[in-house]
Design an enzyme around this catalytic site. Structure first.
Site, PDB file in Angstrom:
ATOM      1  N   GLN A 163      92.987  49.623  28.215  1.00  0.00           N
ATOM      2  CA  GLN A 163      92.147  50.773  27.819  1.00  0.00           C
ATOM      3  C   GLN A 163      92.992  52.016  27.543  1.00  0.00           C
ATOM      4  O   GLN A 163      92.603  52.867  26.756  1.00  0.00           O
ATOM      5  CB  GLN A 163      91.116  51.098  28.920  1.00  0.00           C
ATOM      6  CG  GLN A 163      89.973  50.103  29.021  1.00  0.00           C
ATOM      7  CD  GLN A 163      90.262  49.004  30.018  1.00  0.00           C
ATOM      8  OE1 GLN A 163      91.414  48.642  30.260  1.00  0.00           O
ATOM      9  NE2 GLN A 163      89.208  48.438  30.606  1.00  0.00           N
TER      10      GLN A 163
ATOM     11  N   ALA B  95      81.864  54.127  32.369  1.00  0.00           N
ATOM     12  CA  ALA B  95      80.680  54.244  33.233  1.00  0.00           C
ATOM     13  C   ALA B  95      79.504  54.978  32.575  1.00  0.00           C
ATOM     14  O   ALA B  95      78.394  54.438  32.497  1.00  0.00           O
ATOM     15  CB  ALA B  95      81.076  54.894  34.554  1.00  0.00           C
TER      16      ALA B  95
ATOM     17  N   ASP C  86      84.077  55.676  38.456  1.00  0.00           N
ATOM     18  CA  ASP C  86      82.909  54.822  38.207  1.00  0.00           C
ATOM     19  C   ASP C  86      81.835  54.983  39.269  1.00  0.00           C
ATOM     20  O   ASP C  86      80.666  54.703  39.026  1.00  0.00           O
ATOM     21  CB  ASP C  86      83.330  53.357  38.104  1.00  0.00           C
ATOM     22  CG  ASP C  86      83.948  53.088  36.738  1.00  0.00           C
ATOM     23  OD1 ASP C  86      85.081  53.552  36.495  1.00  0.00           O
ATOM     24  OD2 ASP C  86      83.274  52.456  35.893  1.00  0.00           O
TER      25      ASP C  86
ATOM     26  N   ASN D  26      87.469  53.722  40.810  1.00  0.00           N
ATOM     27  CA  ASN D  26      87.837  53.852  39.388  1.00  0.00           C
ATOM     28  C   ASN D  26      88.709  52.663  39.014  1.00  0.00           C
ATOM     29  O   ASN D  26      89.020  51.813  39.856  1.00  0.00           O
ATOM     30  CB  ASN D  26      88.556  55.187  39.142  1.00  0.00           C
ATOM     31  CG  ASN D  26      88.699  55.486  37.654  1.00  0.00           C
ATOM     32  OD1 ASN D  26      87.722  55.385  36.908  1.00  0.00           O
ATOM     33  ND2 ASN D  26      89.883  55.816  37.195  1.00  0.00           N
ATOM     34  N   LYS D  27      89.098  52.607  37.760  1.00  0.00           N
ATOM     35  CA  LYS D  27      89.863  51.474  37.230  1.00  0.00           C
ATOM     36  C   LYS D  27      91.028  51.086  38.127  1.00  0.00           C
ATOM     37  O   LYS D  27      91.732  51.955  38.647  1.00  0.00           O
ATOM     38  CB  LYS D  27      90.352  51.848  35.822  1.00  0.00           C
ATOM     39  CG  LYS D  27      91.184  50.807  35.124  1.00  0.00           C
ATOM     40  CD  LYS D  27      90.514  49.444  35.022  1.00  0.00           C
ATOM     41  CE  LYS D  27      89.198  49.474  34.291  1.00  0.00           C
ATOM     42  NZ  LYS D  27      88.439  48.197  34.433  1.00  0.00           N
TER      43      LYS D  27
HETATM   44  O1  MRU Z   1      86.251  48.697  32.822  1.00  0.00           O
HETATM   45  P1  MRU Z   1      86.026  49.972  32.059  1.00  0.00           P
HETATM   46  O2  MRU Z   1      86.883  50.074  30.842  1.00  0.00           O
HETATM   47  O3  MRU Z   1      84.568  50.215  31.773  1.00  0.00           O
HETATM   48  O4  MRU Z   1      86.514  51.095  33.075  1.00  0.00           O
HETATM   49  C1  MRU Z   1      86.349  52.446  32.760  1.00  0.00           C
HETATM   50  C2  MRU Z   1      86.935  53.361  33.763  1.00  0.00           C
HETATM   51  O5  MRU Z   1      87.414  52.953  34.790  1.00  0.00           O
HETATM   52  C3  MRU Z   1      86.808  54.830  33.507  1.00  0.00           C
HETATM   53  O6  MRU Z   1      87.835  55.511  34.130  1.00  0.00           O
HETATM   54  C4  MRU Z   1      85.471  55.240  34.083  1.00  0.00           C
HETATM   55  O7  MRU Z   1      84.408  54.548  33.546  1.00  0.00           O
HETATM   56  C5  MRU Z   1      85.134  56.629  34.216  1.00  0.00           C
HETATM   57  S1  MRU Z   1      85.324  57.778  32.944  1.00  0.00           S
HETATM   58  C6  MRU Z   1      84.255  57.751  31.770  1.00  0.00           C
END
Ligand code: MRU
Length: 341
Positions: free
Chosen positions: A198, A49, A239, A249-250
């Site tokens: 990830q 994010a 996010d 979040n993810k």
């Molecule tokens: O789809 P992504 O890889 O961009 O998802 C990222 C996440 O869900 C992280 O946990 C989130 O961006 C927050 S931490 C920097």
């Protein structure tokens, strides 16, 4: 601390580490257009994010610099380019926030009829400020979060939240990194984070580089490890956080939070102030990005898939939200209001 996930290239270029190739290959892309960055963000070459907000801001500045020399730096271009960047990924609020901040600075300078080169300088400085501020907020999150991490803790985390996802040491990863540097003797459990890995591709790469002991597990193993007493606390990133403390979040974060509650394990979320969206009263209003089913099942003929990239964890199961200004505790609506006011 700045990292090597992103950087300024030669005049008017942005350099990004192509994260889709990690950990096997470290390859940098030299992007010199907004549309190049749009593709890179959509394809998750650059992701996380806070980092996509920084990357989008830098792409606007880079293309503005080239346009300044050919009389192409116009209000119409700026609005359209900002719109294309903002629509690449809908869930992370940091992206829309950063792009809007850049758009306002650019439109302000254009309205004052400043020289195009000067407008481009303003945009470059603003993008750099967004990056610097995020790095400083990551340090603040690390300092605040270390207070909730017991010595020798086994910390479970999800997705990727470190130098590859932010402009600094990270959000959840920033807490882990700071606790490790303070000698807390952590053991980290990284969920692999299906479907794009990830956790196993990126977080394990960051943990390895930082010399932090860790194990990668399949997402489905988290509950069993909790039941075995192998997890002391969970920390994830976010996010977008709604005004009531609901956290997007993810995908998989919600399940982890509920499992943590069932096992009496603290569940923390770590995020900078730019991740809060107080225009949304609750998490059900957060737009959830839907990605291609092929990310899950590949090109299997006749198999259909459903691939929401994020989920929403209700505030009730969140033990605390670690921000750069301290750890928020329930009731979150009041704590978030105090933080952002
Ligand atoms: O789809 P992504 O890889 O961009 O998802 C990222 C996440 O869900 C992280 O946990 C989130 O961006 C927050 S931490 C920097």
């Amino acid at each position: 601390m700045h990292t090597d996930a992103i950087g300024w290239g030669p005049s008017g270029w942005v350099r990004v580490l192509d994260q889709t190739l990690l950990p096997g290959e470290v390859r940098y892309l030299e992007l010199h257009t907004v549309d190049g960055m749009v593709e890179a963000i959509r394809a998750l070459r650059v992701r996380g994010a806070p980092l996509i907000g920084i990357a989008a801001a830098m792409a606007l500045a880079a293309e503005a610099e080239q346009r300044a020399s050919v009389a192409g730096l116009t209000p119409a271009w700026l609005d359209a380019a900002a719109g294309r960047l903002a629509s690449t990924r809908p869930t992370a609020v940091n992206l829309g926030w950063a792009v809007e901040r850049m758009r306002r600075v650019g439109q302000g300078a254009l309205a004052r009829v400043e020289l195009p080169a000067r407008v481009a300088e303003h945009l470059h400085a603003e993008a750099q400020a967004i990056w610097d501020e995020d790095a400083a907020m990551c340090d603040g999150i690390g300092r605040a979060g270390v207070t909730v991490v017991p010595d020798g803790a086994s910390v479970l985390t999800h997705c990727n939240t470190g130098v590859l996802a932010t402009g600094g040491i990270g959000t959840a990863f920033g807490v882990i990194y700071t606790a490790h540097r303070e000698g807390k003797g952590l053991d980290v459990i990284a969920c692999e984070t299906r479907p794009l890995g990830q956790g196993d591709r990126l977080t394990s790469w960051e943990l390895e580089r930082a010399g932090i002991p860790h194990r990668v597990i399949v997402d489905g193993a988290a509950g069993w490890l909790m039941a075995q007493g192998e997890v002391d606390l969970v920390i994830t990133g976010a996010d977008r956080i709604a005004a009531n403390g609901d956290v997007a979040n993810k995908i998989g974060t919600y399940g982890l939070a509920v499992l943590a509650q069932a096992h009496g394990i603290p569940f923390y979320v770590a995020a900078p102030r730019t991740t809060f969206d107080r225009s949304l009263a609750s998490g059900d209003l957060i737009p959830i990005e839907q990605r291609a089913g092929a990310e899950i099942v590949g090109p299997l003929p006749g198999v259909s898939a459903y691939n929401p990239a994020f989920d929403v964890t209700p505030a009730e199961v969140v033990t605390g939200i670690i921000t750069d200004k301290g750890v928020l505790r329930p009731p979150y609506a009041a704590a978030i209001k105090r933080l952002l006011d």
